[in-house]
Write a protein that holds these residues in place. Sequence first.
Motif, PDB file in Angstrom:
ATOM      1  N   ALA A 185      -5.116   2.771   1.513  1.00 59.39           N
ATOM      2  CA  ALA A 185      -3.620   2.750   2.328  1.00 59.39           C
ATOM      3  C   ALA A 185      -3.948   3.574   3.600  1.00 59.39           C
ATOM      4  O   ALA A 185      -3.548   3.195   4.859  1.00 59.39           O
ATOM      5  CB  ALA A 185      -2.530   3.636   1.589  1.00 59.39           C
TER       6      ALA A 185
ATOM      7  N   LEU B 114       0.858  -1.114   0.051  1.00 54.97           N
ATOM      8  CA  LEU B 114       0.038  -0.103   0.056  1.00 54.97           C
ATOM      9  C   LEU B 114       0.784   1.562   0.010  1.00 54.97           C
ATOM     10  O   LEU B 114       0.220   2.333  -0.302  1.00 54.97           O
ATOM     11  CB  LEU B 114      -0.821   0.005   1.156  1.00 54.97           C
ATOM     12  CG  LEU B 114      -1.975  -1.330   1.314  1.00 54.97           C
ATOM     13  CD1 LEU B 114      -3.147  -1.062   2.521  1.00 54.97           C
ATOM     14  CD2 LEU B 114      -2.892  -0.808  -0.227  1.00 54.97           C
TER      15      LEU B 114
ATOM     16  N   VAL C  88       2.766   3.324   2.232  1.00 53.29           N
ATOM     17  CA  VAL C  88       2.463   4.284   3.377  1.00 53.29           C
ATOM     18  C   VAL C  88       3.450   4.447   4.238  1.00 53.29           C
ATOM     19  O   VAL C  88       3.853   3.219   4.897  1.00 53.29           O
ATOM     20  CB  VAL C  88       0.964   4.320   3.783  1.00 53.29           C
ATOM     21  CG1 VAL C  88       0.821   2.867   4.478  1.00 53.29           C
ATOM     22  CG2 VAL C  88       0.535   5.456   4.668  1.00 53.29           C
TER      23      VAL C  88
END
Length: 371
Positions: free
Chosen positions: A264, A236, A238
């Motif tokens: 995310a 994701l 992040v």
Amino acid sequence: MPWLKELTRKALRDLEPYKPGKPIEELKRELGLKEVIKLCSNENPWPLPDSVAKAANSAIKEINRYPDPEAYRLRRAIAKKWGVSPAEVIVGGGTEGILYTLFQAILEDGEEVVFPFPTYPLYGVAALAAGGRCVKVPFEDSFAFPIEALKAACTGKTKAMVLCNPNNPTGNFIPRHDLLNLAAYLESQRVLLIVDEAYADFVDDPSYLAGLELFREIGKVVIVRTFSKAYGLAALRVAFAIAPTPVVDSYAKVRSVFEVNTIAQRAALAALTEDKYIEEVREKVIEERGKLFGALSNIGLHVINTTANFLLILHPASNDIYDELLKEGIIVRPGKDLGLPGSLRVSVGLPEENEQFVVALEKVLKRVEGQ
């Protein structure tokens, strides 16, 4: 059209792009393998908590809308958990995303970024991409952080120093006293200290000083943390940083508008509440890391017992071992890609993955060393 080559910046022409770990599907295609074990990217191999999966799935319903550009809820949750102000929190697209934008926000052309070497290669790439210059300070033979050499490398042109703590790929950390000493020196020189704590969750040594304590004491450092390792959200992209407000404000001026997508943000928000899961992952990694170190040492290998979620194997035939392990369906990381030839970095996987790796490695060593 030769003139097109002149469009590229001179500083980037000889730059080697970052080489990520080999993807599972790529190896399956290349060798026709059905089963592959990936131990090259220091990911969390354990299943995510249901709350995180549910949060990610619920966010799918909103993918027709742009994400919150300010990551309002996530920034406030991070601030509350770490005891800082939301104005001191950056949320970005992975550690590398934060560093790319951070260097754009603080570097003038030709200003220097100092870091020990070998370390995470993207520090240098991000600095060069922002028009900066890289100053690499070699680690000592024992992989100890070269504190005095790092200080000596700072000049009037030095804008920042980056420390990966624990370091990737060597896996060691900078001792508390040395970090405090170095931080104080850099502050006196008006050099911004950036501490990348991607692997901090896996340290079990009480002498480790988390960067947040530094931030609370002097407030003039940037602490970068990721959701890609212990939290298990590598796909994701992040991460977050705790930073002085002027740095956060400058960052906000040049960041990508919608850098972190809704899925995310929601998954990270849910993951922040899963303290029990993170502690369980930490305990499993430490236990498996110890078992793997013992198994590799028992077959006669020179292994660095790191404080991260990977081990470092030193072997002169590391390139051949890497190639042969691929044939066995095992992906590790060749040290040459990380500035440390003659080594292999091996992520701590699930117990059964670690066991299969050791068995495969023993077979490979007989082939390689018997040549």
